[in-house]
Design an enzyme around this catalytic site. Structure first.
Site, PDB file in Angstrom:
ATOM      1  CE  LYS A  22      25.125  31.408 115.480  1.00  0.00           C
ATOM      2  NZ  LYS A  22      25.128  32.730 114.341  1.00  0.00           N
ATOM      3  CG  ASN A  23      23.204  30.463 111.846  1.00  0.00           C
ATOM      4  OD1 ASN A  23      23.295  31.292 112.549  1.00  0.00           O
ATOM      5  ND2 ASN A  23      23.940  29.886 110.835  1.00  0.00           N
ATOM      6  CB  CYS A 126      32.767  34.470 112.711  1.00  0.00           C
ATOM      7  SG  CYS A 126      32.130  33.633 113.968  1.00  0.00           S
ATOM      8  NE  ARG A 131      30.393  36.384 107.391  1.00  0.00           N
ATOM      9  CZ  ARG A 131      29.916  35.689 108.401  1.00  0.00           C
ATOM     10  NH1 ARG A 131      30.599  35.957 109.398  1.00  0.00           N
ATOM     11  NH2 ARG A 131      28.782  35.097 108.499  1.00  0.00           N
ATOM     12  CG  ASP A 317      27.696  27.709 109.559  1.00  0.00           C
ATOM     13  OD1 ASP A 317      28.705  28.220 109.236  1.00  0.00           O
ATOM     14  OD2 ASP A 317      26.559  28.217 109.888  1.00  0.00           O
ATOM     15  NE  ARG A 409      28.916  35.185 117.979  1.00  0.00           N
ATOM     16  CZ  ARG A 409      29.406  35.047 116.622  1.00  0.00           C
ATOM     17  NH1 ARG A 409      30.596  35.110 116.375  1.00  0.00           N
ATOM     18  NH2 ARG A 409      28.502  34.907 115.706  1.00  0.00           N
TER      19      ARG A 409
HETATM   20  C1  UD1 Z   1      24.882  32.921 107.153  1.00  0.00           C
HETATM   21  C2  UD1 Z   1      25.041  31.963 108.390  1.00  0.00           C
HETATM   22  C3  UD1 Z   1      26.272  31.633 108.617  1.00  0.00           C
HETATM   23  C4  UD1 Z   1      26.647  30.599 107.423  1.00  0.00           C
HETATM   24  C5  UD1 Z   1      26.511  31.276 106.060  1.00  0.00           C
HETATM   25  C6  UD1 Z   1      26.653  30.401 104.962  1.00  0.00           C
HETATM   26  C7  UD1 Z   1      23.782  33.207 110.117  1.00  0.00           C
HETATM   27  C8  UD1 Z   1      23.413  34.392 111.313  1.00  0.00           C
HETATM   28  N1  UD1 Z   1      24.740  33.089 109.638  1.00  0.00           N
HETATM   29  O1  UD1 Z   1      25.759  34.040 107.130  1.00  0.00           O
HETATM   30  O2  UD1 Z   1      26.435  30.916 109.929  1.00  0.00           O
HETATM   31  O3  UD1 Z   1      27.835  30.393 107.423  1.00  0.00           O
HETATM   32  O4  UD1 Z   1      25.065  32.038 106.216  1.00  0.00           O
HETATM   33  O5  UD1 Z   1      25.658  29.425 105.014  1.00  0.00           O
HETATM   34  O6  UD1 Z   1      22.672  32.871 109.659  1.00  0.00           O
HETATM   35  N2  UD1 Z   1      28.484  37.336 100.025  1.00  0.00           N
HETATM   36  C9  UD1 Z   1      28.712  38.408  98.923  1.00  0.00           C
HETATM   37  N3  UD1 Z   1      28.246  39.493  99.338  1.00  0.00           N
HETATM   38  C10 UD1 Z   1      27.035  39.734 100.053  1.00  0.00           C
HETATM   39  C11 UD1 Z   1      26.706  38.707 100.836  1.00  0.00           C
HETATM   40  C12 UD1 Z   1      27.285  37.656 100.637  1.00  0.00           C
HETATM   41  O7  UD1 Z   1      29.624  38.341  98.277  1.00  0.00           O
HETATM   42  O8  UD1 Z   1      26.585  40.884  99.909  1.00  0.00           O
HETATM   43  C13 UD1 Z   1      29.468  36.032 100.059  1.00  0.00           C
HETATM   44  C14 UD1 Z   1      29.943  35.949 101.159  1.00  0.00           C
HETATM   45  O9  UD1 Z   1      31.234  36.771 101.177  1.00  0.00           O
HETATM   46  C15 UD1 Z   1      30.174  34.438 101.367  1.00  0.00           C
HETATM   47  C16 UD1 Z   1      29.090  34.012 100.958  1.00  0.00           C
HETATM   48  O10 UD1 Z   1      28.355  35.039 100.053  1.00  0.00           O
HETATM   49  O11 UD1 Z   1      31.280  33.969 100.655  1.00  0.00           O
HETATM   50  C17 UD1 Z   1      27.852  33.534 101.821  1.00  0.00           C
HETATM   51  O12 UD1 Z   1      27.695  34.507 102.572  1.00  0.00           O
HETATM   52  P1  UD1 Z   1      26.068  34.526 103.209  1.00  0.00           P
HETATM   53  O13 UD1 Z   1      25.213  33.382 102.897  1.00  0.00           O
HETATM   54  O14 UD1 Z   1      25.585  36.001 103.165  1.00  0.00           O
HETATM   55  O15 UD1 Z   1      26.537  34.307 104.819  1.00  0.00           O
HETATM   56  P2  UD1 Z   1      25.800  34.839 105.974  1.00  0.00           P
HETATM   57  O16 UD1 Z   1      24.579  35.469 105.946  1.00  0.00           O
HETATM   58  O17 UD1 Z   1      26.858  36.121 106.558  1.00  0.00           O
END
Ligand code: UD1
Length: 430
Positions: A22-23, A126, A131, A317, A409
């Protein structure tokens, strides 16, 4: 609302086919916005999130068509879907759509890079932490974008002549921000260097697809990516990488229930840390050319400590699923969550099945119990919901999990796959 019922106590034996990730599928679908030529994606999982993103992309003008006819029971190699973003008719992604799924926010970068502007609602997804998207926005700013926040929307504009290459230096690892930076940089003028890029296999999969589309990217799979921008990207054919989170989930299911299962299509190289950890709990894992074989005899489950980390560390995850396994382990396990600050909502639901878990800040201390008992529980997020299913595999009697739209999902045909290896599971629709 659908619920699933699982009656515990049966071992798992046979074969389970691993779906496309999915990711990886979601960002790959989004890369179709970067080109006016068709992008054909094979091994696509059939998931609610994919359908949601299809609708969002459709709103921007992307046509998609499923290639060939398939039986619904034939989950091998997933679906092949062609995406055609010849004409982008709308560069706005509205709240009603983006709030349903966080990954849809990632349309921002390709719309901006190709069309010079985009208006995208701040994301939902989620509820596993605050986030933020600051890293996404700073990456686009480093390529010259002007960004404003207005009424819950990000309004991004590229300078006259388009985005320009630059240096993006991420202070922390973000999968989503890396996807956006990479997509934007492929069409920016000149060279972009991304430091501190996420190395998750799903990022690698997207980068490899972009290369097939004509992007010039070096350092794929490492934290340092160098991209030479090109004027335009072309079409391509790409197969979605096997889902390492589904794979890890099934490995832990067998480690919990006992049995002997072959996970067809699983890619051990994308899950090395988790495989090592699960082996230490007492399961035997054999890596073969076509997949992974997991064997768990009647021996005890050993308690092991884990800390979630960006790839190649133990994935966040899989944290909830691992916690479910530790609930039945001999001894005490400490599970530390370092990626998301609010990813323990499964704890109170696991407790309803008889688990003993204490929370101390970002760490869950799990004291293994001899037996679990079936109960009514509620899915709270995607990965948490499957952790309840894992615990239910060994709970005495019946466990009923409600709110399983979370499960739908991200897990393709979970009941069918579980039932196929001997789990007593049924879906109840109302
Ligand atoms: C993606 C995955 C999710 C997985 C996560 C971490 C998909 C669809 N989702 O989510 O399943 O759990 O990676 O491996 O692929 N952060 C910031 N600022 C930002 C962006 C992120 O501080 O602008 C922080 C977040 O709060 C969190 C961490 O970085 O603590 C990781 O987030 P991120 O890697 O961005 O996760 P997603 O891309 O949302």
């Amino acid at each position: 609302m659908d619920r699933i019922k699982i009656t515990g106590g049966n071992p798992m034996n046979g074969e389970m086919v691993i779906s496309g990730a999915k990711n990886a599928a979601l960002p790959l679908m989004i890369t179709s916005l970067l080109t006016d030529k068709p992008l054909t994606l094979g091994n696509m999982p059939r998931l609610a999130d994919v359908n949601t993103l299809n609708r969002i992309l459709g709103n921007h003008g992307v046509n998609f068509s499923v290639q060939g006819k398939r039986k619904s029971s034939d989950s091998l190699f997933g679906e092949t879907v062609a995406y055609d973003a010849k004409d982008i008719v709308d560069t706005t992604a509205p709240y009603e759509m983006v709030s349903r799924m966080r990954a849809s926010f990632w349309v921002l970068a390709p719309l901006l890079a190709r069309m010079g502007e985009a208006k995208v609602s701040l994301p939902g997804g989620c509820a596993i932490g605050t986030r933020p998207v600051d890293l996404h926005l700073s990456a686009l700013k480093a390529l010259g974008a002007q960004i404003e926040l207005e009424n819950g929307y990000v309004i991004a504009k590229a300078p006259q002549g388009g985005l320009t290459g630059g240096i993006i230096d991420f202070p922390m690892v973000s999968v989503g921000a890396t996807h956006q930076a990479l997509m934007a940089a492929t069409l920016a003028k000149g060279q972009t260097v991304i430091k501190g890029a996420a190395c998750e296999p799903e990022v690698t999969d997207v980068a490899e697809c972009l290369v097939k589309m004509g992007a010039k990217i070096e350092g794929i799979g490492t934290p340092n990516l160098t991209i030479e921008g090109v004027d335009c990207l072309g079409g391509a054919q790409h197969n979605v990488v096997a889902d390492r989170i589904e794979t890890g989930t099934f490995i832990m299911s067998v480690a919990m229930a006992g049995g002997d299962v072959f996970l067809k299509g699983a890619r051990a190289d994308t899950l090395e840390n988790a495989i090592e950890v699960i082996c230490q709990t007492g399961a035997q894992i054999e890596v073969q050319d076509e997949g992974i074989r997991v064997v768990k005899t009647n021996s005890d489950i050993q308690a092991i400590d884990v800390i979630t980390m960006p790839y190649p560390g133990f994935p966040t995850d899989l944290q909830a699923q691992f916690m479910a396994l530790m609930v039945k382990a001999k001894g005490v396990s400490r599970i530390q969550e370092t990626i998301f600050e609010n990813r323990f909502m499964h704890v109170q639901e696991l407790a309803r099945l008889g688990a003993k878990i204490q929370l101390e800040g970002d760490t869950a201390i799990v004291t293994g119990v001899d037996s679990l008992h079936g109960a009514q529980v509620m899915a709270t997020d995607l990965r948490a919901s499957v952790s309840l299913a894992i615990a239910a595999l060994v709970a005495e009697g019946e466990t009923e999990i409600s709110r399983i739209y979370h499960l739908d999902r991200g897990f393709e045909n979970l009941e069918e796959k579980f039932r196929g290896v001997g789990v007593q599971i049924e879906r109840v629709s109302e």
